[in-house]
Design a protein around this motif. Structure first.
Motif, PDB file in Angstrom:
ATOM      1  N   GLY A   1     -11.106 -46.538   5.886  1.00 52.29           N
ATOM      2  CA  GLY A   1     -11.949 -46.720   6.825  1.00 52.29           C
ATOM      3  C   GLY A   1     -13.190 -46.844   6.650  1.00 52.29           C
ATOM      4  N   TYR A   2     -13.691 -46.742   5.234  1.00 46.28           N
ATOM      5  CA  TYR A   2     -15.203 -47.088   4.849  1.00 46.28           C
ATOM      6  C   TYR A   2     -15.428 -48.563   5.235  1.00 46.28           C
ATOM      7  CZ  TYR A   2     -19.640 -46.625   2.327  1.00 46.28           C
ATOM      8  OH  TYR A   2     -20.904 -46.392   2.112  1.00 46.28           O
ATOM      9  N   GLU A   3     -16.581 -48.861   5.727  1.00 47.82           N
ATOM     10  CA  GLU A   3     -16.798 -50.363   5.959  1.00 47.82           C
ATOM     11  C   GLU A   3     -15.559 -50.963   6.643  1.00 47.82           C
ATOM     12  OE1 GLU A   3     -19.806 -50.938   6.173  1.00 47.82           O
ATOM     13  OE2 GLU A   3     -20.712 -49.941   4.557  1.00 47.82           O
ATOM     14  N   VAL A   4     -14.828 -50.239   7.675  1.00 52.06           N
ATOM     15  CA  VAL A   4     -13.692 -50.464   8.265  1.00 52.06           C
ATOM     16  C   VAL A   4     -13.673 -52.449   8.496  1.00 52.06           C
ATOM     17  CG1 VAL A   4     -13.929 -50.073  10.567  1.00 52.06           C
ATOM     18  CG2 VAL A   4     -11.694 -49.686   9.501  1.00 52.06           C
ATOM     19  N   TYR A   5     -14.732 -52.629   8.715  1.00 46.71           N
ATOM     20  CA  TYR A   5     -14.570 -54.091   9.352  1.00 46.71           C
ATOM     21  C   TYR A   5     -14.110 -55.191   8.034  1.00 46.71           C
ATOM     22  CZ  TYR A   5     -19.408 -53.703   7.288  1.00 46.71           C
ATOM     23  OH  TYR A   5     -20.361 -53.586   6.898  1.00 46.71           O
ATOM     24  N   MET A   6     -14.503 -54.753   6.765  1.00 46.61           N
ATOM     25  CA  MET A   6     -14.040 -55.422   5.663  1.00 46.61           C
ATOM     26  C   MET A   6     -12.618 -54.963   5.485  1.00 46.61           C
ATOM     27  SD  MET A   6     -17.317 -54.852   2.806  1.00 46.61           S
ATOM     28  CE  MET A   6     -18.718 -54.872   3.085  1.00 46.61           C
ATOM     29  N   HIS A   7     -12.109 -53.763   5.759  1.00 43.90           N
ATOM     30  CA  HIS A   7     -10.739 -53.600   5.564  1.00 43.90           C
ATOM     31  C   HIS A   7     -10.004 -54.333   6.695  1.00 43.90           C
ATOM     32  CE1 HIS A   7      -6.985 -51.599   5.366  1.00 43.90           C
ATOM     33  NE2 HIS A   7      -6.835 -51.165   6.626  1.00 43.90           N
ATOM     34  N   GLU A   8     -10.555 -54.605   7.831  1.00 34.99           N
ATOM     35  CA  GLU A   8      -9.664 -55.573   8.634  1.00 34.99           C
ATOM     36  C   GLU A   8      -9.502 -56.868   8.129  1.00 34.99           C
ATOM     37  OE1 GLU A   8      -8.342 -54.306  11.738  1.00 34.99           O
ATOM     38  OE2 GLU A   8      -8.886 -52.655  10.938  1.00 34.99           O
ATOM     39  N   PHE A   9     -10.524 -57.532   7.427  1.00 36.43           N
ATOM     40  CA  PHE A   9     -10.474 -58.683   6.747  1.00 36.43           C
ATOM     41  C   PHE A   9      -9.335 -58.677   5.860  1.00 36.43           C
ATOM     42  CE2 PHE A   9     -14.072 -62.133   6.772  1.00 36.43           C
ATOM     43  CZ  PHE A   9     -14.179 -62.092   8.201  1.00 36.43           C
ATOM     44  N   SER A  10      -9.284 -57.576   4.975  1.00 33.35           N
ATOM     45  CA  SER A  10      -8.395 -57.799   3.733  1.00 33.35           C
ATOM     46  C   SER A  10      -6.861 -57.524   4.053  1.00 33.35           C
ATOM     47  CB  SER A  10      -8.857 -56.414   3.093  1.00 33.35           C
ATOM     48  OG  SER A  10      -8.494 -55.324   3.588  1.00 33.35           O
ATOM     49  N   ILE A  11      -6.668 -57.474   5.573  1.00 40.24           N
ATOM     50  CA  ILE A  11      -4.903 -57.374   5.911  1.00 40.24           C
ATOM     51  C   ILE A  11      -4.892 -58.346   7.216  1.00 40.24           C
ATOM     52  CG2 ILE A  11      -4.959 -54.690   5.567  1.00 40.24           C
ATOM     53  CD1 ILE A  11      -5.552 -54.201   8.434  1.00 40.24           C
ATOM     54  N   GLY A  12      -5.727 -59.353   7.335  1.00 40.62           N
ATOM     55  CA  GLY A  12      -5.477 -60.641   8.043  1.00 40.62           C
ATOM     56  C   GLY A  12      -5.933 -60.380   9.562  1.00 40.62           C
ATOM     57  N   ASN A  13      -6.529 -59.300   9.599  1.00 41.24           N
ATOM     58  CA  ASN A  13      -6.955 -59.023  11.057  1.00 41.24           C
ATOM     59  C   ASN A  13      -8.392 -59.518  11.540  1.00 41.24           C
ATOM     60  OD1 ASN A  13      -7.274 -57.985  13.721  1.00 41.24           O
ATOM     61  ND2 ASN A  13      -7.425 -55.841  13.177  1.00 41.24           N
ATOM     62  N   VAL A  14      -8.529 -60.731  11.912  1.00 40.19           N
ATOM     63  CA  VAL A  14      -9.925 -61.293  12.256  1.00 40.19           C
ATOM     64  C   VAL A  14     -10.251 -61.189  13.822  1.00 40.19           C
ATOM     65  CG1 VAL A  14     -11.648 -63.070  11.669  1.00 40.19           C
ATOM     66  CG2 VAL A  14      -9.985 -62.088  10.046  1.00 40.19           C
ATOM     67  N   GLN A  15     -11.183 -60.469  14.235  1.00 39.88           N
ATOM     68  CA  GLN A  15     -11.558 -60.561  15.662  1.00 39.88           C
ATOM     69  C   GLN A  15     -12.933 -60.857  15.759  1.00 39.88           C
ATOM     70  OE1 GLN A  15      -9.060 -59.655  17.835  1.00 39.88           O
ATOM     71  NE2 GLN A  15      -7.564 -59.350  16.308  1.00 39.88           N
ATOM     72  N   SER A  16     -13.331 -61.344  16.935  1.00 35.10           N
ATOM     73  CA  SER A  16     -14.601 -61.948  17.175  1.00 35.10           C
ATOM     74  C   SER A  16     -15.730 -61.140  17.166  1.00 35.10           C
ATOM     75  CB  SER A  16     -14.670 -62.911  18.321  1.00 35.10           C
ATOM     76  OG  SER A  16     -14.537 -61.803  19.370  1.00 35.10           O
ATOM     77  N   ASP A  17     -15.228 -59.668  17.130  1.00 36.68           N
ATOM     78  CA  ASP A  17     -16.206 -58.577  17.241  1.00 36.68           C
ATOM     79  C   ASP A  17     -16.633 -58.080  15.799  1.00 36.68           C
ATOM     80  OD1 ASP A  17     -13.894 -57.301  17.238  1.00 36.68           O
ATOM     81  OD2 ASP A  17     -14.513 -55.714  18.680  1.00 36.68           O
ATOM     82  N   ASN A  18     -15.935 -58.642  14.856  1.00 34.22           N
ATOM     83  CA  ASN A  18     -16.167 -58.123  13.610  1.00 34.22           C
ATOM     84  C   ASN A  18     -17.767 -58.477  13.102  1.00 34.22           C
ATOM     85  OD1 ASN A  18     -16.121 -58.183  10.440  1.00 34.22           O
ATOM     86  ND2 ASN A  18     -14.111 -57.944  10.476  1.00 34.22           N
ATOM     87  N   PRO A  19     -18.219 -57.458  12.368  1.00 35.47           N
ATOM     88  CA  PRO A  19     -19.550 -57.802  12.356  1.00 35.47           C
ATOM     89  C   PRO A  19     -19.914 -58.437  11.091  1.00 35.47           C
ATOM     90  CG  PRO A  19     -19.061 -55.175  12.237  1.00 35.47           C
ATOM     91  CD  PRO A  19     -17.943 -55.883  12.413  1.00 35.47           C
ATOM     92  N   ILE A  20     -18.929 -58.917  10.302  1.00 36.51           N
ATOM     93  CA  ILE A  20     -19.222 -59.887   9.166  1.00 36.51           C
ATOM     94  C   ILE A  20     -19.295 -61.175   9.566  1.00 36.51           C
ATOM     95  CG2 ILE A  20     -17.839 -61.237   7.194  1.00 36.51           C
ATOM     96  CD1 ILE A  20     -16.458 -58.740   6.526  1.00 36.51           C
ATOM     97  N   LEU A  21     -18.732 -61.636  10.749  1.00 39.71           N
ATOM     98  CA  LEU A  21     -18.909 -62.726  11.444  1.00 39.71           C
ATOM     99  C   LEU A  21     -20.342 -63.010  11.996  1.00 39.71           C
ATOM    100  CD1 LEU A  21     -15.402 -63.344  13.330  1.00 39.71           C
ATOM    101  CD2 LEU A  21     -16.190 -63.892  10.846  1.00 39.71           C
ATOM    102  N   ASP A  22     -20.729 -61.883  12.612  1.00 38.61           N
ATOM    103  CA  ASP A  22     -22.197 -61.860  13.190  1.00 38.61           C
ATOM    104  C   ASP A  22     -23.072 -61.867  11.947  1.00 38.61           C
ATOM    105  OD1 ASP A  22     -23.637 -62.025  15.533  1.00 38.61           O
ATOM    106  OD2 ASP A  22     -24.039 -60.097  15.308  1.00 38.61           O
ATOM    107  N   PHE A  23     -23.060 -61.360  10.962  1.00 40.99           N
ATOM    108  CA  PHE A  23     -23.862 -61.290   9.819  1.00 40.99           C
ATOM    109  C   PHE A  23     -24.077 -62.767   9.360  1.00 40.99           C
ATOM    110  CE2 PHE A  23     -22.670 -56.769   8.254  1.00 40.99           C
ATOM    111  CZ  PHE A  23     -23.392 -56.218   9.534  1.00 40.99           C
ATOM    112  N   LYS A  24     -22.574 -63.375   9.012  1.00 40.98           N
ATOM    113  CA  LYS A  24     -22.656 -64.788   8.619  1.00 40.98           C
ATOM    114  C   LYS A  24     -23.372 -65.670   9.230  1.00 40.98           C
ATOM    115  CE  LYS A  24     -21.122 -66.262   5.296  1.00 40.98           C
ATOM    116  NZ  LYS A  24     -21.519 -66.596   4.031  1.00 40.98           N
ATOM    117  N   TRP A  25     -23.056 -65.589  10.611  1.00 40.97           N
ATOM    118  CA  TRP A  25     -23.664 -66.495  11.640  1.00 40.97           C
ATOM    119  C   TRP A  25     -25.224 -66.308  11.386  1.00 40.97           C
ATOM    120  CZ3 TRP A  25     -20.770 -69.644  15.034  1.00 40.97           C
ATOM    121  CH2 TRP A  25     -21.569 -70.192  16.095  1.00 40.97           C
ATOM    122  N   ARG A  26     -25.726 -65.255  11.647  1.00 40.35           N
ATOM    123  CA  ARG A  26     -26.994 -65.025  11.700  1.00 40.35           C
ATOM    124  C   ARG A  26     -27.957 -65.496  10.461  1.00 40.35           C
ATOM    125  NH1 ARG A  26     -29.275 -60.155  14.630  1.00 40.35           N
ATOM    126  NH2 ARG A  26     -29.326 -59.240  12.465  1.00 40.35           N
TER     127      ARG A  26
END
Length: 559
Positions: free
Chosen positions: A95-120
């Motif tokens: 659960g630490y930096e859980v948004y990265m964990h979501e990426f690692s199990i195939g769960n990619v949602q539009s509210d994932n901060p990684i996507l916002d980070f990359k876009w910006r």
């Protein structure tokens, strides 16, 4: 520190101060940010043009919003590599930096901060490129040849950022220096095919207009444009173009393979040998000049040799097993032929490719002259023992800052495109066209020869132990070297040579095998890590959605 590096760092610090003062801004605000001072056309001379260009180059340092955002910067893309079969999130608990964990199990949602980070990160950088291009083109004091060369540098950089978006997002807006209101551009204005053509056009123009060499390390020459274009062309399955531009880089005779694989991790080797396109870093002054993109991933290291670390982005068992070699020193291209025993600790009895010990920490083996053991690993219950090595020189190196946050900070450049990658790109392009297969085999074998000669126990710092490991790297022969076999060989060579450099996920995507490979990886690796039991990657999720924050901020433009 070279002159250009000093200029980049000065421009970066000034830009960082400006952005940090702005706080977290919307997409509209960011793309329309105006510089605090304005030059007139007459005032844009060589010095002013260089200042604007270096401010654009400084975006490669990707540290103008915050530490976490820099991890989704434009240079390494390791957070996307954890979507592949090569890497795990690593770090502490799941659960630490859980948004990265979501990426690692195939769960990619539009509210994932990684996507916002990359876009910006990418669009902020594109905006700076466009500002520099407009200023250079409007200059009344620069010659036409100088203008063309300077604009070519900026268009190469802009094309790289747009390509970064292209291989991650299915839809995104495109605007160049001629668009007066970037925040009014719809994400549906151009098709992916049209945007790909814009990217290719920029790179072709940049190759034709830029100089063959630069006096300042870090500035792009025409071969940087050629190398990026070869990468873009492979992603587009345009193999003749990939072959053509990869060959331009090779025929330039400006680059060569490292004498030893360890050289990739030595700051003393910055801007030499395989360094085609590199980001310039420094540990001499402000922490803003460190490579924050990789600092999160530094091994914990027993005794805090690097000043502690978070141990993110660890290698998968699946990837490490790929470094096993047969009696001829060749990798197992068919999984059915591979041994059942995992390649993990030093007591593995079979043959191994030495690149595994230059790429990962492996219990019982050396790490930059120290002995790597369980105490170097942050969480062996959730993640592997295979801490990544490539971004970290010896903790004894004078180029490493110990005891200063961020941990593992050094002057080691980050190479976005290596010469070995260019050689393998050309080999792949030839193989996919089923032409000159002998030349393709020779290119692959040259890369493998570097790995073989790297088994030198006298080369320091020490990362291998030939007294313990059975290192064996053989050459591919002409026997049975047909297109199918060659394709397997070049794809495996990319995995071994470029491991943990943020390229595997994008290779799987462009080969059209991402879901097949990753879902099979989930099934086999789940025997080691239970959290992968329910992991699954859907074909519809390969390309990411527009970040929710950007949709909300853009009105109807992104809907």
């Amino acid at each position: 520190m070279n002159t250009f590096n000093k200029i980049i760092n000065t421009a970066f610090l000034a830009a960082t101060s400006l952005v940090c003062g702005m706080g977290f801004v919307s997409c509209d605000d960011m793309l329309d940010t105006k510089p605090q001072g304005q030059f007139t056309d007459v005032q844009i001379g060589d010095k002013e043009a260089i200042d604007l260009m270096t401010a654009a180059y400084a975006t490669l340092l990707n540290h103008y919003f915050g530490n976490n955002e820099s991890f989704a910067g434009p240079i390494n893309n390791w957070v996307f590599d954890i979507r592949s079969d090569d890497a795990q999130k690593g770090g502490g608990e799941l659960g630490y930096e859980v948004y990265m964990h979501e990426f690692s199990i195939g769960n990619v949602q539009s509210d994932n901060p990684i996507l916002d980070f990359k876009w910006r990160n990418d669009f902020f950088s594109i905006s700076r490129c466009n500002t520099a291009i407009r200023a250079i083109q409007s200059s009344g004091s620069l010659s036409d040849d100088v203008k063309k060369a300077y604009v070519a540098e900026m268009k190469t950089l802009r094309a790289y950022y747009y390509f970064d978006l292209y291989r991650i997002f299915k839809k995104f807006p495109y605007f160049d220096e001629n668009v007066a209101n970037p925040s009014g551009v719809s994400a549906s204005e151009y098709t992916r095919e049209q945007i790909a053509r814009f990217i290719v056009n920029d790179l072709e123009e940049s190759y034709n207009n830029n100089v063959a060499s630069q006096s300042d390390p870090g500035r792009f020459n025409k071969y940087v444009a050629a190398a990026v274009l070869a990468r873009v062309a492979l992603f587009l399955n345009d193999y003749p173009t990939a072959e053509k531009y990869a060959d331009y880089v090779i025929a330039s005779n400006q680059y060569s393979l490292y004498p030893n694989f360890l050289d990739i991790s030595k700051p003393e080797m910055n801007n030499q040998y395989e360094s085609v396109m590199a980001v310039q870093f420094s540990s001499a002054n402000s922490p803003d000049q460190y490579n924050f993109n990789n600092c999160l991933n530094c091994t914990v290291s027993e005794g805090n040799l690097y000043g502690n670390g978070d141990d993110f982005y660890t290698g998968s068992q699946n990837l490490v097993n790929a470094f096993r070699t047969d009696a001829n020193g060749l990798p197992y291209l068919d999984e059915a032929d591979a041994p059942a025993e995992n390649l993990d600790h030093a007591d593995y009895a079979g043959n191994v490719d030495p690149r595994v010990d230059f790429t990962f920490g492996r219990i019982g083996m050396p790490w930059r002259g120290y002995q790597y053991n369980e105490n170097w690993c942050r969480n062996l219950n959730n993640y592997s023992q295979f801490s990544g090595k490539k971004p970290y020189p010896s903790p004894d190196s004078p180029y490493v800052q110990v005891g200063i946050v961020p941990w593992g900070a050094s002057s080691l450049n980050y190479i976005i495109v290596r010469y070995a990658d260019v050689m393998l790109m050309k080999a792949e392009a030839l193989i996919e066209q089923n032409k000159d297969l002998d030349e393709a085999r020779n290119l692959i074998n040259l890369v493998r020869a570097k790995a073989a000669r790297s088994v030198d126990p006298n080369y320091t710092p020490v990362d291998i132990n030939p007294m313990v490991a059975n290192y064996a790297v053989g050459q591919y022969s002409a026997t049975a070297w047909n297109q199918d076999y060659a394709r397997k060989a070049v794809r495996m060579e990319r995995r071994l040579e470029l491991a943990m450099e943020g390229l595997r996920w994008f290779d799987l995507v462009r080969w059209g095998i991402a879901t097949e490979v990753v879902n099979k990886y989930y099934q086999t690796e789940a025997s080691l890590y239970e959290y992968l039991n329910n992991a699954h990657l859907n074909e519809a999720d390969i390309y990411c959605p527009i970040p929710l924050n950007q949709v909300d901020n853009a009105g109807d433009l992104y809907k």
